[in-house]
Motif scaffolding. Structure first.
Motif, PDB file in Angstrom:
ATOM      1  N   LYS A 168       0.871  -1.164   0.000  1.00  0.00           N
ATOM      2  CA  LYS A 168       0.000   0.000   0.000  1.00  0.00           C
ATOM      3  C   LYS A 168       0.916   1.223   0.000  1.00  0.00           C
ATOM      4  CE  LYS A 168      -4.188   0.332   2.505  1.00  0.00           C
ATOM      5  NZ  LYS A 168      -4.917   0.513   3.791  1.00  0.00           N
ATOM      6  N   ALA A 169       0.986   1.924  -1.139  1.00  0.00           N
ATOM      7  CA  ALA A 169       1.905   3.065  -1.233  1.00  0.00           C
ATOM      8  C   ALA A 169       1.176   4.247  -1.851  1.00  0.00           C
ATOM      9  CB  ALA A 169       3.120   2.694  -2.083  1.00  0.00           C
ATOM     10  N   ARG A 193       9.432  -4.260  -5.044  1.00  0.00           N
ATOM     11  CA  ARG A 193      10.773  -4.455  -5.590  1.00  0.00           C
ATOM     12  C   ARG A 193      10.667  -4.665  -7.095  1.00  0.00           C
ATOM     13  NH1 ARG A 193      14.060  -8.504  -4.107  1.00  0.00           N
ATOM     14  NH2 ARG A 193      13.929  -8.010  -1.901  1.00  0.00           N
ATOM     15  N   LYS A 194      11.819  -4.728  -7.747  1.00  0.00           N
ATOM     16  CA  LYS A 194      11.835  -4.959  -9.182  1.00  0.00           C
ATOM     17  C   LYS A 194      11.074  -6.245  -9.479  1.00  0.00           C
ATOM     18  CE  LYS A 194      14.836  -5.760 -13.091  1.00  0.00           C
ATOM     19  NZ  LYS A 194      16.156  -5.815 -13.650  1.00  0.00           N
ATOM     20  N   GLY A 195      10.209  -6.208 -10.468  1.00  0.00           N
ATOM     21  CA  GLY A 195       9.465  -7.404 -10.835  1.00  0.00           C
ATOM     22  C   GLY A 195       8.092  -7.497 -10.203  1.00  0.00           C
ATOM     23  N   THR A 196       7.824  -6.736  -9.139  1.00  0.00           N
ATOM     24  CA  THR A 196       6.489  -6.740  -8.537  1.00  0.00           C
ATOM     25  C   THR A 196       5.486  -6.245  -9.585  1.00  0.00           C
ATOM     26  OG1 THR A 196       7.507  -6.076  -6.445  1.00  0.00           O
ATOM     27  CG2 THR A 196       5.099  -5.897  -6.578  1.00  0.00           C
ATOM     28  N   ARG A 197       4.360  -6.937  -9.705  1.00  0.00           N
ATOM     29  CA  ARG A 197       3.313  -6.413 -10.591  1.00  0.00           C
ATOM     30  C   ARG A 197       2.454  -5.471  -9.760  1.00  0.00           C
ATOM     31  NH1 ARG A 197      -0.341  -8.253 -14.157  1.00  0.00           N
ATOM     32  NH2 ARG A 197      -1.237  -9.662 -12.614  1.00  0.00           N
ATOM     33  N   ILE A 198       2.432  -4.240 -10.162  1.00  0.00           N
ATOM     34  CA  ILE A 198       1.703  -3.263  -9.351  1.00  0.00           C
ATOM     35  C   ILE A 198       0.438  -2.809 -10.057  1.00  0.00           C
ATOM     36  CG2 ILE A 198       3.611  -2.317  -7.996  1.00  0.00           C
ATOM     37  CD1 ILE A 198       3.747  -0.051 -10.138  1.00  0.00           C
ATOM     38  N   ARG A 199      -0.497  -2.350  -9.265  1.00  0.00           N
ATOM     39  CA  ARG A 199      -1.718  -1.795  -9.849  1.00  0.00           C
ATOM     40  C   ARG A 199      -2.001  -0.444  -9.209  1.00  0.00           C
ATOM     41  NH1 ARG A 199      -6.116  -5.513  -8.989  1.00  0.00           N
ATOM     42  NH2 ARG A 199      -7.195  -4.113  -7.580  1.00  0.00           N
ATOM     43  N   MET A 200      -2.402   0.501 -10.049  1.00  0.00           N
ATOM     44  CA  MET A 200      -2.842   1.800  -9.551  1.00  0.00           C
ATOM     45  C   MET A 200      -4.314   1.645  -9.207  1.00  0.00           C
ATOM     46  SD  MET A 200       0.001   3.314 -10.298  1.00  0.00           S
ATOM     47  CE  MET A 200       1.394   2.851 -11.309  1.00  0.00           C
ATOM     48  N   MET A 201      -4.641   1.852  -7.959  1.00  0.00           N
ATOM     49  CA  MET A 201      -5.982   1.468  -7.554  1.00  0.00           C
ATOM     50  C   MET A 201      -7.084   2.322  -8.171  1.00  0.00           C
ATOM     51  SD  MET A 201      -5.422   0.021  -3.717  1.00  0.00           S
ATOM     52  CE  MET A 201      -6.979  -0.826  -3.610  1.00  0.00           C
ATOM     53  N   ALA A 202      -6.819   3.606  -8.408  1.00  0.00           N
ATOM     54  CA  ALA A 202      -7.863   4.453  -8.972  1.00  0.00           C
ATOM     55  C   ALA A 202      -8.022   4.237 -10.468  1.00  0.00           C
ATOM     56  CB  ALA A 202      -7.576   5.923  -8.685  1.00  0.00           C
ATOM     57  N   GLU A 247       4.559  -3.973 -14.575  1.00  0.00           N
ATOM     58  CA  GLU A 247       5.599  -4.638 -13.811  1.00  0.00           C
ATOM     59  C   GLU A 247       6.682  -3.610 -13.451  1.00  0.00           C
ATOM     60  OE1 GLU A 247       8.680  -8.170 -14.822  1.00  0.00           O
ATOM     61  OE2 GLU A 247       6.543  -8.629 -15.028  1.00  0.00           O
ATOM     62  N   VAL A 248       7.122  -3.650 -12.207  1.00  0.00           N
ATOM     63  CA  VAL A 248       8.106  -2.671 -11.751  1.00  0.00           C
ATOM     64  C   VAL A 248       9.460  -2.936 -12.407  1.00  0.00           C
ATOM     65  CG1 VAL A 248       9.403  -1.830  -9.753  1.00  0.00           C
ATOM     66  CG2 VAL A 248       6.943  -2.305  -9.552  1.00  0.00           C
ATOM     67  N   VAL A 269      -0.787   2.733  -4.792  1.00  0.00           N
ATOM     68  CA  VAL A 269      -0.177   1.654  -5.567  1.00  0.00           C
ATOM     69  C   VAL A 269      -0.258   0.386  -4.722  1.00  0.00           C
ATOM     70  CG1 VAL A 269       1.932   0.835  -6.674  1.00  0.00           C
ATOM     71  CG2 VAL A 269       1.449   3.285  -6.570  1.00  0.00           C
ATOM     72  N   THR A 270      -0.715  -0.693  -5.320  1.00  0.00           N
ATOM     73  CA  THR A 270      -0.743  -1.946  -4.560  1.00  0.00           C
ATOM     74  C   THR A 270      -0.175  -3.072  -5.419  1.00  0.00           C
ATOM     75  OG1 THR A 270      -2.098  -3.326  -3.128  1.00  0.00           O
ATOM     76  CG2 THR A 270      -3.071  -2.677  -5.235  1.00  0.00           C
ATOM     77  N   ASP A 271      -0.057  -4.247  -4.810  1.00  0.00           N
ATOM     78  CA  ASP A 271       0.469  -5.426  -5.512  1.00  0.00           C
ATOM     79  C   ASP A 271      -0.694  -6.063  -6.260  1.00  0.00           C
ATOM     80  OD1 ASP A 271       1.441  -7.907  -6.262  1.00  0.00           O
ATOM     81  OD2 ASP A 271       2.772  -8.025  -4.505  1.00  0.00           O
ATOM     82  N   ALA A 272      -0.581  -6.184  -7.582  1.00  0.00           N
ATOM     83  CA  ALA A 272      -1.700  -6.703  -8.377  1.00  0.00           C
ATOM     84  C   ALA A 272      -2.041  -8.133  -7.973  1.00  0.00           C
ATOM     85  CB  ALA A 272      -1.352  -6.639  -9.862  1.00  0.00           C
ATOM     86  N   ASP A 273      -1.017  -8.890  -7.513  1.00  0.00           N
ATOM     87  CA  ASP A 273      -1.247 -10.286  -7.173  1.00  0.00           C
ATOM     88  C   ASP A 273      -1.652 -10.481  -5.719  1.00  0.00           C
ATOM     89  OD1 ASP A 273      -0.471 -10.938  -9.783  1.00  0.00           O
ATOM     90  OD2 ASP A 273       1.651 -10.823  -9.177  1.00  0.00           O
ATOM     91  N   ASN A 274      -1.435  -9.437  -4.926  1.00  0.00           N
ATOM     92  CA  ASN A 274      -1.769  -9.534  -3.517  1.00  0.00           C
ATOM     93  C   ASN A 274      -2.251  -8.166  -3.049  1.00  0.00           C
ATOM     94  OD1 ASN A 274      -1.972 -10.224  -0.813  1.00  0.00           O
ATOM     95  ND2 ASN A 274       0.246 -10.053  -0.429  1.00  0.00           N
TER      96      ASN A 274
END
Lengths: 605, 396
Positions: free
Chosen positions: A197-198, A223-232, A238-239, A280-285
């Protein structure tokens, strides 16, 4: 850099009234934490926009990470987030504050608390930040630290007895400030193991890396490789890289975890995907709920912006899109003017914001702009019950279908030394202000409260305030709401042609005065042509003022300067250059700056 | 065949600075003057070698006030010039007094004796340009001139007696508090002179930044120029225009023709040196701040006196002109002359027809009644009044 102990992190910002020394203190902190040697320091490292340095003010929130070895022998990571001080940028201040856990309040030892000091402190307290004061400029002959300390305790109600007494300019007391950061600003919290949660608090566009988002990680890690999602916006990427802020550069690292401030790149090409204030959150979690973000900001001031050269319209659009990326408070939409062609109606937080965007477009994007007179958003209630939010005066419906109009009103707080109370009250009166009350902060200083129509303060109120108080008054305002008002559209005709880009909305009582001054001003701005040019002001088709630009009858240089042709040529070139900055309206060439001339109608200057 | 060249010599000294003057000039003690003249002669000697293939056609000694330095010293500068340069045809003894080479010098009333004038004449100067400016003593005082009208009359007759047959008189219009009839009086007085001056320069006063007049009248001057509003002390635009017309009318009646925006002469007495500037002939300037143009390179000496005195290399700026710049100059300089520019000359010089470069500008200005376009392109009467406006359009 993984495994950083949260208790050794301090995320903080500096808040202050303009010119109380915020940027200088930031420089000293960076210097003293040894990230840069004195030799490497350019003056004011944080203000890295050319424009900021020239104006000596901070426009964009900026961040820098430094390492401080404290007296307890431990190394602390400082994330210093710089904030703008001007009232126009409250929104930007909010964004920065959301990334911090505490704030240093800088107060000028000679001037004491000012309107923006209060405004910024309240903002910081609203964000639950721990605030501690420092008294700056104690080496000035007029410094009165004891008095200022008492004032802080009385007016703001925060403890100030042990406030460090410093001179940021001369490097006095900086060590004390650094220790206070360690002891008075809390370490960040947040569960490192929770889902990411960022908060996005800023972003910039880089032609190699794409969009770089600035984040404060509240929970989890990225970290590098994390799949992130913009919540809005829902955008997923992928980072590519994470890192933190060196002085004026990005330093990659392995991971950003809860409590840290840094940046993320994820080959985001579309500027619109990253909204400042988004989570910003983790798309997979993913986390369950986004952070509260910021309250949406409404533009207070609108104006038309047109490329001087019509062919540059796409360039202007791209530039606005890029600026919007790290300036969420900028709004724009396409519009067309008969006089100026294709352009944009742009919304700003205030006039300074407008001027800065205009200058950034001109300098950073090399655009030559024509800007129309700024106006506020009026609410037009039509007889059929419709309500129009009017941002462009040209779109005002025919008076016959208007039931009534409303204009935005602000509540203003003006802090002033007692000797100028009279002239400031006079000014507020002239600007249709409604007196609400006055409080004495101390014997020689008072806080005036007024309600003022926003359209009376967006032009030159600030300048008038400064000039009538010899620079001693300070000012802050908040939008209060809308009130019904008797408003008319003032049209300007040049050579008998109505120029839509010069129309503006004005209170009926001041229409005549404004029209007259506007004609005078335009008469001064429009160069003489081979024919005579009438300039008229009209309300509802009725001419209320007129001036005439005389025909040019003579334009000749007699002297020869002993064969010095270069000098003569320079004069001619100047003349030719002047013509380039003109807009053709009918058969009349109007200088681009004339479209802003409504701004400069205060007689007293 | 040697190529023609003109020479300008700058004397940056005066007795007292006038209120309106922004030329490179100031009062100086005799030691500074001597040092300067030594440096000037050095410069002439040193540079002459580069002009072996040239022959001097005109010389102009300007200032400042060239007559503010002792005449024998000034004549010595001319001696140096004659030794260093090839003048007219190669007849060493007579070349000095030949009329074939126009040798002008500026002189101020009240700074020359009969003896000095005879010596100037002997040194080869054959054209004198006398700065009168006004025939009204109150106006002269306001301008900060050091002389009276009577001083001028004396200088003028001494010059005639010394054998000067080619004399220019400088006049200035649109002075503070001046009315058109005051100005007409000045012009009429000058036309009463016997013999008549062969040449009259008539300028409107320009209020230049950095002068005492600018302090006094700068704001109203700029306002008048920009908006046409009537100023407090300076003549109104209408009055200034009227003075222009008075010049034209009175001088025409007296047999002068206007061959350049501000210059009038009797037939055959046009100032050849000035025409070199407008027709882009080669010229080299010596002295402080002097400008030159040789073979399409413009250059200039330092305007800093200590630097001029100290440095071996006086030239501080060198600007070779591009073809485009040459064309621009050809037009805006040429248009100052009443005869304008010749289309054929443009084509011969640049190898392209003038229409190809300036067709639309010429057409547009002809349509507005500002240019006459036939075999020559020249300003109309209205275009002459708006000379800068028209000229600026020829810059790209």
């Amino acid at each position: 850099m993984s495994g950083i102990d949260q208790s050794k992190i301090r995320n903080f910002c500096i808040v202050a009234h303009i010119d109380h020394g915020k940027s200088t203190l930031a420089d000293r902190i960076i210097e003293h934490t040894g990230l840069l040697t004195s030799r490497e320091m350019q003056a004011q490292v944080l203000d890295n926009m050319e424009l900021e340095r020239e104006r000596g003010i901070t426009i964009k929130a900026q961040a820098v990470r430094t390492v401080y070895r404290a007296q307890d022998g431990e190394e602390y990571i400082f994330n210093l987030i710089d904030t703008p001080g001007h009232v126009d940028f409250n929104y930007e201040v909010s964004r920065s504050l959301a990334a911090c856990d505490g704030a240093i309040l800088v107060v000028d030892a000679a001037q004491g608390i000012e309107a923006q000091t209060l405004a910024n402190v309240y903002l910081a307290l609203d964000h639950d930040l721990d605030v501690f004061p420092v008294i700056n400029k104690i080496d000035l002959p007029s410094a009165q630290p004891e008095k200022v300390i008492a004032e802080i305790e009385d007016v703001i109600g925060i403890e100030a007895q042990d406030a460090p007494l410093i001179s940021a300019k001369n490097g006095i007391g900086i060590e004390e400030v650094l220790e206070a950061v360690v002891h008075k600003i809390p370490a960040p919290g947040g569960d490192v193991e929770a889902p990411l949660k960022a908060l996005i608090f800023d972003s910039v566009y880089d032609s190699y890396k794409g969009v770089i988002v600035f984040v404060r990680v509240k929970e989890g890690s990225v970290r590098k490789g994390t799949r992130i999602r913009m919540m809005a916006t829902g955008a997923t990427q992928e980072v590519v890289e994470v890192g933190y802020f060196g002085a004026g550069q990005f330093i990659p690292c392995d991971e950003l975890s809860a409590g840290m401030v840094g940046y993320i790149t994820a080959s985001i090409k579309n500027v619109k995907d990253t909204a400042v204030g988004d989570t910003v959150t983790d798309a997979d979690n993913p986390c369950a709920e986004p952070l509260p973000g910021y309250k949406k900001v409404n533009s207070m001031v609108y104006c038309g912006m047109y490329p001087a050269d019509g062919a540059k319209y796409p360039d202007l659009r791209d530039a606005l899109e890029k600026l919007k990326l790290n300036d969420a408070s900028l709004h724009y939409e396409p519009e067309t003017s008969i006089a100026l062609g294709f352009g944009f109606r742009c919304g700003f937080l205030g006039l300074l914001h407008l001027e800065i965007i205009q200058e950034r477009l001109e300098r950073e994007y090399n655009l030559d702009l024509v800007t129309t007179a700024p106006g506020v958003v009026y609410k037009v209630h039509c007889t059929n019950g419709d309500m129009i939010e009017l941002t462009n005066p040209s779109n005002l419906p025919d008076p016959s279908v208007i039931d009534f109009m409303e204009e935005p009103i602000v509540s203003a707080e003006i802090m002033v030394t007692t000797e100028f109370i009279g002239s400031i009250m006079e000014l507020c009166q002239e600007r249709r202000g409604k007196y609400l009350g006055m409080e004495y902060l101390e014997e020689t200083r008072a806080l005036l409260r007024y309600e003022l129509p926003l359209n009376e303060i967006i032009y030159d109120f600030f300048d008038a305030l400064k000039s009538r108080s010899r620079g001693y008054a300070s000012f802050d305002y908040d939008l209060k709401g809308y009130e019904q008002s008797s408003l008319v559209k003032l049209d300007i005709l040049i050579n008998r042609e109505e120029v839509d880009a010069l129309s503006f909305i004005v209170h009926a009582d001041s229409a005549y005065e404004r029209g007259r001054k506007m004609c005078e001003k335009l008469k001064d701005e429009i160069p003489r042509h081979l024919f005579e040019i009438p300039i008229q002001a009209a309300v509802g088709g009725k001419i209320i003022a007129r001036e005439t630009v005389k025909a040019m009858r003579k334009d000749v240089l007699a002297k020869c300067y002993g064969g010095d042709i270069t000098r003569k040529k320079k004069l001619l070139e100047k003349q030719k250059e002047g013509k380039k900055r003109m807009r053709q309206i009918g058969s009349v060439e109007v200088p681009q700056k004339a479209f802003m001339s409504v701004l400069k109608l205060d007689d007293r200057r | 065949m040697k190529k023609p060249i003109s020479i300008y010599i700058h004397i940056p000294f005066c007795i007292k600075k006038c209120q309106y003057c922004d030329f490179l000039s100031a009062p100086a003690d005799s030691r500074t003057q001597e040092e300067y003249l030594r440096a000037l002669e050095g410069e002439i000697r040193k540079k002459a070698a580069a002009y072996r293939d040239y022959t001097v056609k005109t010389v102009y000694i300007g200032g400042g006030t060239p007559t503010a330095v002792p005449y024998e010293k000034l004549c010595h500068v001319l001696e140096v010039l004659w030794q260093a340069f090839s003048i007219g045809e190669e007849q060493p003894m007579e070349r000095k007094i030949s009329m074939e080479v126009e040798i002008s010098m500026e002189a101020n009333p009240g700074t020359v004796s009969g003896e000095a004038l005879r010596e100037y004449r002997r040194a080869g100067i054959n054209r004198l340009s006398i700065g009168l400016q006004s025939a009204d003593d109150r106006e002269l005082a306001r301008l900060g001139r050091i002389h009276s009208y009577a001083d001028f009359l004396e200088t003028y007759s001494l010059a005639v007696q010394a054998g000067f047959q080619n004399i220019n008189v400088d006049l200035m219009a649109a002075l503070p508090k001046q009315k058109p009839r005051d100005y007409a009086d000045t012009v009429k007085k000058v036309l009463f002179l016997a013999p008549k001056p062969t040449h009259i320069s008539a300028y409107s006063l320009i209020i230049e930044e950095g002068t005492p007049f600018y302090e006094k009248y700068g704001l109203e001057w700029e306002r008048r120029e920009r908006t046409g509003e009537t100023p407090l002390h300076l003549p109104s635009e209408e009055e200034e225009r009227e003075m222009y017309r008075i010049t034209e009318k009175l001088l025409k009646e007296a047999g002068y023709h206007r061959y350049e925006i501000s210059n009038y002469s009797l037939s055959g007495y046009e100032c050849r040196h000035n025409k070199v500037y407008w027709q882009r002939g080669d010229y080299v300037g010596f002295g402080l701040g002097a400008a030159s143009m040789v073979e399409n390179i413009r250059f200039r000496n330092t305007p800093d006196l200590p630097c001029y005195l100290r440095e071996e290399e006086k030239t501080v700026e060198r600007m070779p002109l591009t073809q485009k710049e040459q064309m621009e100059e050809f037009m805006f300089l040429g248009l100052r002359l009443t005869e304008g520019v010749e289309k054929k000359a443009f084509r011969e010089y640049f190898g392209v027809p003038i229409e190809e470069i300036y067709g639309s500008v010429i057409e547009e200005n002809a349509r507005k009644g500002l240019l006459k376009a036939g075999d020559r392109i020249s300003l109309t009467k209205k275009g002459t009044d708006l000379g800068s406006y028209v000229s600026a359009q020829f810059l790209q």
